[in-house]
Design a protein around this motif. Structure first.
Motif, PDB file in Angstrom:
ATOM      1  N   LEU A 465       8.123  -1.971  27.829  1.00 50.42           N
ATOM      2  CA  LEU A 465       8.737  -2.604  26.655  1.00 50.42           C
ATOM      3  C   LEU A 465       9.599  -1.611  25.879  1.00 50.42           C
ATOM      4  CD1 LEU A 465       5.715  -4.753  25.406  1.00 50.42           C
ATOM      5  CD2 LEU A 465       7.719  -5.534  26.704  1.00 50.42           C
ATOM      6  N   LYS A 466       9.109  -0.381  25.757  1.00 55.73           N
ATOM      7  CA  LYS A 466       9.880   0.621  25.000  1.00 55.73           C
ATOM      8  C   LYS A 466      11.183   0.973  25.720  1.00 55.73           C
ATOM      9  CE  LYS A 466       8.060   3.927  22.599  1.00 55.73           C
ATOM     10  NZ  LYS A 466       7.296   5.106  22.152  1.00 55.73           N
ATOM     11  N   SER A 467      11.109   1.126  27.059  1.00 59.75           N
ATOM     12  CA  SER A 467      12.335   1.461  27.795  1.00 59.75           C
ATOM     13  C   SER A 467      13.308   0.281  27.767  1.00 59.75           C
ATOM     14  CB  SER A 467      12.014   1.851  29.239  1.00 59.75           C
ATOM     15  OG  SER A 467      11.444   0.777  29.933  1.00 59.75           O
ATOM     16  N   THR A 468      12.776  -0.932  27.616  1.00 60.13           N
ATOM     17  CA  THR A 468      13.632  -2.119  27.533  1.00 60.13           C
ATOM     18  C   THR A 468      14.472  -2.103  26.260  1.00 60.13           C
ATOM     19  OG1 THR A 468      12.044  -3.447  28.785  1.00 60.13           O
ATOM     20  CG2 THR A 468      13.626  -4.655  27.421  1.00 60.13           C
ATOM     21  N   PHE A 469      13.851  -1.693  25.141  1.00 61.44           N
ATOM     22  CA  PHE A 469      14.538  -1.747  23.841  1.00 61.44           C
ATOM     23  C   PHE A 469      15.085  -0.391  23.391  1.00 61.44           C
ATOM     24  CE2 PHE A 469      11.775  -5.444  23.893  1.00 61.44           C
ATOM     25  CZ  PHE A 469      12.637  -6.448  23.469  1.00 61.44           C
ATOM     26  N   LYS A 517      13.537   0.781  15.078  1.00 60.52           N
ATOM     27  CA  LYS A 517      12.487   0.241  14.194  1.00 60.52           C
ATOM     28  C   LYS A 517      11.507  -0.611  14.997  1.00 60.52           C
ATOM     29  CE  LYS A 517      15.251   0.166   9.955  1.00 60.52           C
ATOM     30  NZ  LYS A 517      15.955  -0.697   8.973  1.00 60.52           N
ATOM     31  N   PHE A 518      12.035  -1.388  15.937  1.00 62.49           N
ATOM     32  CA  PHE A 518      11.166  -2.223  16.759  1.00 62.49           C
ATOM     33  C   PHE A 518      10.281  -1.363  17.667  1.00 62.49           C
ATOM     34  CE2 PHE A 518      10.435  -4.993  20.559  1.00 62.49           C
ATOM     35  CZ  PHE A 518       9.549  -5.857  19.936  1.00 62.49           C
ATOM     36  N   LEU A 519      10.824  -0.249  18.162  1.00 61.40           N
ATOM     37  CA  LEU A 519      10.035   0.674  18.998  1.00 61.40           C
ATOM     38  C   LEU A 519       8.853   1.235  18.205  1.00 61.40           C
ATOM     39  CD1 LEU A 519      12.853   2.637  20.895  1.00 61.40           C
ATOM     40  CD2 LEU A 519      11.410   0.820  21.787  1.00 61.40           C
ATOM     41  N   SER A 520       9.095   1.524  16.917  1.00 60.54           N
ATOM     42  CA  SER A 520       8.008   2.018  16.053  1.00 60.54           C
ATOM     43  C   SER A 520       6.931   0.952  15.880  1.00 60.54           C
ATOM     44  CB  SER A 520       8.557   2.420  14.680  1.00 60.54           C
ATOM     45  OG  SER A 520       9.472   3.466  14.818  1.00 60.54           O
ATOM     46  N   GLN A 521       7.372  -0.295  15.750  1.00 60.64           N
ATOM     47  CA  GLN A 521       6.411  -1.415  15.644  1.00 60.64           C
ATOM     48  C   GLN A 521       5.529  -1.499  16.888  1.00 60.64           C
ATOM     49  OE1 GLN A 521       7.728  -5.403  14.688  1.00 60.64           O
ATOM     50  NE2 GLN A 521       9.293  -4.621  13.285  1.00 60.64           N
ATOM     51  N   LEU A 522       6.172  -1.348  18.059  1.00 58.59           N
ATOM     52  CA  LEU A 522       5.432  -1.413  19.327  1.00 58.59           C
ATOM     53  C   LEU A 522       4.381  -0.308  19.398  1.00 58.59           C
ATOM     54  CD1 LEU A 522       8.261  -2.212  21.934  1.00 58.59           C
ATOM     55  CD2 LEU A 522       6.387  -3.710  21.266  1.00 58.59           C
ATOM     56  N   VAL A 533      -2.387  -9.331  22.375  1.00 56.81           N
ATOM     57  CA  VAL A 533      -1.339  -9.715  23.316  1.00 56.81           C
ATOM     58  C   VAL A 533      -0.543 -10.932  22.829  1.00 56.81           C
ATOM     59  CG1 VAL A 533      -2.807 -11.208  24.749  1.00 56.81           C
ATOM     60  CG2 VAL A 533      -0.843 -10.069  25.768  1.00 56.81           C
ATOM     61  N   VAL A 534      -1.189 -11.834  22.103  1.00 55.35           N
ATOM     62  CA  VAL A 534      -0.486 -13.021  21.601  1.00 55.35           C
ATOM     63  C   VAL A 534       0.549 -12.618  20.552  1.00 55.35           C
ATOM     64  CG1 VAL A 534      -0.738 -15.221  20.390  1.00 55.35           C
ATOM     65  CG2 VAL A 534      -2.463 -14.520  22.074  1.00 55.35           C
ATOM     66  N   TYR A 535       0.133 -11.726  19.630  1.00 54.60           N
ATOM     67  CA  TYR A 535       1.059 -11.278  18.582  1.00 54.60           C
ATOM     68  C   TYR A 535       2.207 -10.461  19.189  1.00 54.60           C
ATOM     69  CZ  TYR A 535       2.874  -9.229  14.294  1.00 54.60           C
ATOM     70  OH  TYR A 535       3.696  -8.848  13.270  1.00 54.60           O
ATOM     71  N   VAL A 536       1.872  -9.591  20.161  1.00 57.09           N
ATOM     72  CA  VAL A 536       2.904  -8.788  20.836  1.00 57.09           C
ATOM     73  C   VAL A 536       3.911  -9.720  21.520  1.00 57.09           C
ATOM     74  CG1 VAL A 536       3.360  -7.186  22.749  1.00 57.09           C
ATOM     75  CG2 VAL A 536       1.473  -6.736  21.180  1.00 57.09           C
ATOM     76  N   ALA A 542      10.782 -12.668  19.502  1.00 58.41           N
ATOM     77  CA  ALA A 542      11.672 -12.535  18.336  1.00 58.41           C
ATOM     78  C   ALA A 542      12.727 -11.454  18.586  1.00 58.41           C
ATOM     79  CB  ALA A 542      10.843 -12.200  17.094  1.00 58.41           C
ATOM     80  N   ALA A 543      12.285 -10.319  19.152  1.00 55.63           N
ATOM     81  CA  ALA A 543      13.217  -9.217  19.446  1.00 55.63           C
ATOM     82  C   ALA A 543      14.246  -9.648  20.490  1.00 55.63           C
ATOM     83  CB  ALA A 543      12.447  -8.001  19.942  1.00 55.63           C
TER      84      ALA A 543
END
Length: 756
Positions: A465-469, A517-522, A533-536, A542-543
């Motif tokens: 996910l991090k490498s994706t964003f 910012k989204f990476l920090s959230q992850l 997993v549901v919230y992720v 959303a991202a």
């Protein structure tokens, strides 16, 4: 996965749901090759298979390490300094590799899109060669982490073929390496793979024999084991009188001489067979001898498994030549009292390429080698016997074996009942390499595997996910492209597009901040011991919705620009720059789409697999875009007259021949036959001879998939029916001799197939 051992199941899970590199090993006969095929067929990752030698690469359906990574044949010093020691010993360093060995854009694209690298026959892989591979992968992928972030699966048995390093090379390399094996490389010393060993043996079932093999393997062979083996010593064993035994010896010259003499001793005519070679297939990777010389009565063995449903033979199965003619070989199996016709086998020389549309790594067939998969089998070297299974073998152990050779030779046999020792086995010379024995202590227990799988799966999901964003690399590529317009060397034509480049570079730059910012959230979401997993999944959706539109628009911009400049002369360099941008931009968008499917799969508590991470939207993403953009481009430029030369000005017009891994070679021919292609057209498309395609059609006729009338005209069928009336011979040779040129061999075989 039901029939797989626990270790094999763990391996598949580590491959598909982690990023952890694995060393997969196992005793002879534990199914390493079978698992390799299962991994290639089932993984969702972009996979490349390599091996240290041409033959090993061919057997693994891959390519050589040297060809894939553009590496020279010589030593590698893991340093930046250039070295020259002597004319006899060649060494490269990091600086000379970069300077002298320019990699093609095709290979760079494959390496950039690679997610899983499988190295087969890793026992032969030298430490310095692995470090050279690591350096090239980091350089091309522009990531200073092991193998540029690619997961590596090392497969092999370290107690079999060792790496080859000449003494004069080792005098230099020992200054940098503690040993010659792959695990002595710097990259492995600093980043050890997880060690998984397959333990279930499929070849042998006799507990006494298995125990002896294990003890021999582990350097714990006892005097009782030696005595047990030496019961099978028969120094005066008559190999001529006892058919079906193959002699395993240590030297090529001895094995070749024994086969040549035994063939010469047979009465009868010598018949020679040559392969059918189409396209590129270098002689150094010929899988069997180019010229196969046989006589009736010759002892042969098969070197491949029968791929058909009937499974008439296996790799190592012995037989006797019963009948020979120019286009037909019949082999008899005395113990089963069965005779079969030997069918030719197709070996493919491939290269990898990244699909322009989906960025998936695919195989392209460069050439084929079609020959009978048999060889003379009165004798074979231990070296060449690897991977084979024998029911009966005589071991020539008169000369001292290298470490592991005694183990390899004995482990070819199914049981002790088929063993003959031509001289007593002595302890001297059969101990195994201590470095290998020490490395084996790293084997992971089931408890370690279970814990590591849980931890590494979580790390993989976060990393994916991090490498994706993380679009910092993408933004840098766009900035580099923008700044290149200021260089003097660029033509005035390119400068006309500077504003376009600046606008798009700014668009990407504006996405980097929100993405960070989204990476920090992850990181925060995954910091918990068990993540929600549901919230992720909700956050990923959303991202995706936030970033997809601008990222997708950038792909549109690039494809539109390519439509413009492909019609402009003398801008090949500029075109290639835009193509490189397109590759990285499209890859980022496809990754974004796959990330959504990945988290959906995990949220549904399903297994991560190839099927789960592919959708029609992903598969046809670029194709649909290209079609739409080309139509729009034409509608705006209504006066445009299409010129085929223009559209292929900077691209290769050569049609690729892609291999579909899951289909059999006969199935591929059938699908092309359904498209109403002729035998000649199918042969050209598949890089095979017309004779080989005719053989495929015979199998399809035999299986009642197609009818004979689809292949041959009615008058020919009637003439053949008359010729075959009352004919009951197993061989077609007498029929061919009787009718001469009235019928071809292909026609006779096609009609015979229709009778079954």
């Amino acid at each position: 996965m039901e029939n797989l051992s626990e270790e094999a199941k763990y391996t598949l899970q580590f491959i598909n749901q982690t990023q952890r590199s694995i060393f997969l090993t196992g005793k002879a006969g534990t199914g390493k090759t079978t698992l390799l095929k299962e991994i290639i067929a089932s993984t969702h990752k972009n996979v490349v298979v390599v091996a240290p030698t041409g033959i090993a690469a061919l057997n693994a359906s891959g390519v050589t390490i040297h060809s894939m990574f553009q590496l020279p044949f010589g030593g590698f010093i893991p340093d930046t300094t250039a070295f020259h020691f002597s004319d006899a010993v060649k060494f490269e360093s990091k600086s000379t590799l970069v300077r002298h060995f320019k990699m093609s854009s095709l290979k760079k694209s494959v390496i950039r899109n690679m997610e899983l690298l499988i190295i087969d026959e890793v026992s032969m892989l030298r430490a310095d060669l692995l470090d050279a591979m690591d350096f090239m992968m980091q350089s091309v992928r522009k990531k200073k982490i092991p193998f540029g972030g690619v997961q590596v699966l090392f497969i092999g048995d370290l107690l079999q073929l060792p790496p080859v390093i000449r003494d004069e090379e080792w005098k230099i390399l020992r200054m940098y390496y503690k040993g010659k094996f792959f695990f002595h490389s710097h990259v492995i010393q600093q980043n050890p793979p997880l060690y998984i060993e397959l333990s279930k043996i499929f070849r042998q079932t006799d507990d006494v024999f298995i125990s002896i093999l294990n003890n021999l393997r582990n350097n714990t062979i006892s005097q009782a084991d030696i005595q047990n083996l030496n019961q099978y010593v028969q120094p005066n064993f008559d190999l001529k009188a006892n058919k079906g035994y193959i002699t395993l010896t240590t030297h090529n010259a001895k094995a070749d001489a024994m086969n040549a003499q035994a063939l010469q001793d047979l009465q009868g005519k010598l018949v020679k067979y040559k392969p059918e070679i189409v396209g590129e297939f270098p002689d150094k990777i010929f899988p069997v001898d180019e010229t196969l010389e046989l006589k009736i009565g010759a002892q042969i063995m098969f070197v491949k498994n029968d791929l058909s449903f009937d499974k008439k033979y296996f790799n190592g199965k012995m037989g006797i030549i019963k009948s020979l003619s120019a286009e037909e070989i019949l082999v008899h199996f005395p113990e089963e009292n069965k005779t079969i016709e030997v069918e030719k086998y197709e070996w493919q020389n491939i290269r990898y390429k990244a699909n322009e549309m989906t960025k998936e790594i695919q195989e392209e067939t460069l050439g084929t080698f079609v020959h009978y998969p048999i060889k003379l089998a009165w004798a074979i070297t231990v070296h060449k016997s690897q991977g084979l299974t024998f029911d009966k073998a005589a071991l020539d152990v008169s000369q001292v074996f290298l470490p592991g050779q005694a183990y390899v030779a004995l482990s070819r046999l199914r049981s002790l009942n088929g063993l003959i020792l031509l001289s007593p086995l002595r302890m001297n010379g059969i101990s195994n390499d201590q470095d290998v024995m020490d490395y084996a202590l790293n084997k992971a227990s089931e408890k370690i595997l279970e814990h590591a799988l849980q931890e590494e799966t979580k790390n993989f999901i976060l990393s994916y996910l991090k490498s994706t964003f993380d679009w910092s690399e993408l933004a840098q590529e766009w900035r580099n492209h923008q700044f290149s317009y200021g260089e003097k060397s660029e033509s005035s034509e390119k400068s006309k597009h500077a504003i376009w480049a600046k606008k798009n570079a700014e668009t990407v730059g504006e996405l980097v901040g929100p993405a960070r910012k989204f990476l920090s959230q992850l990181d925060k979401l995954f910091a918990e011991e068990t993540f929600d997993v549901v919230y992720v999944s909700e956050r990923i959706q959303a991202a995706h919705d936030y970033f997809f539109v601008p990222m997708d628009n950038l792909v549109n911009e690039i494809l539109w620009k390519l439509e413009e400049i492909i019609r402009i002369k003398k801008v090949k360099g500029f075109y290639e720059e835009i193509i490189a941008l397109e590759e990285i931009q499209t890859r980022a968008v496809l990754r974004l789409m796959k990330a959504k499917l990945l988290i959906k799969t995990i949220a549904s508590n399903e297994t991560i697999s190839k099927e789960k991470l592919v959708s029609e939207e992903i598969k046809y993403y670029k194709i649909n875009k290209l079609e739409r953009i080309r139509e729009e481009f034409k509608s705006i430029n209504v006066t445009l007259i299409e010129d085929e030369y223009d559209l292929e000005r900077y691209t290769s017009s050569k049609k690729s021949k892609e291999k579909t891994p899951k289909k059999s070679t006969v199935q591929e021919t059938y699908e092309l036959w359904q498209q109403k292609l002729s035998i000649k057209e199918i042969a050209e498309r598949r890089v095979l001879t017309m004779q080989t395609i005719s053989g495929h059609l015979a199998k399809l006729i035999e299986a009642k998939t197609i009818s004979l009338s689809e292949v041959l005209p009615n008058d020919k069928i009637q003439a053949l029916a008359k010729a075959f009336d009352g004919y009951n011979e197993a061989s077609l040779n007498p029929l061919k001799e009787k009718h001469g040129d009235t019928f071809t061999w292909d026609e006779l075989k096609l009609f015979k197939a229709s009778l079954n």
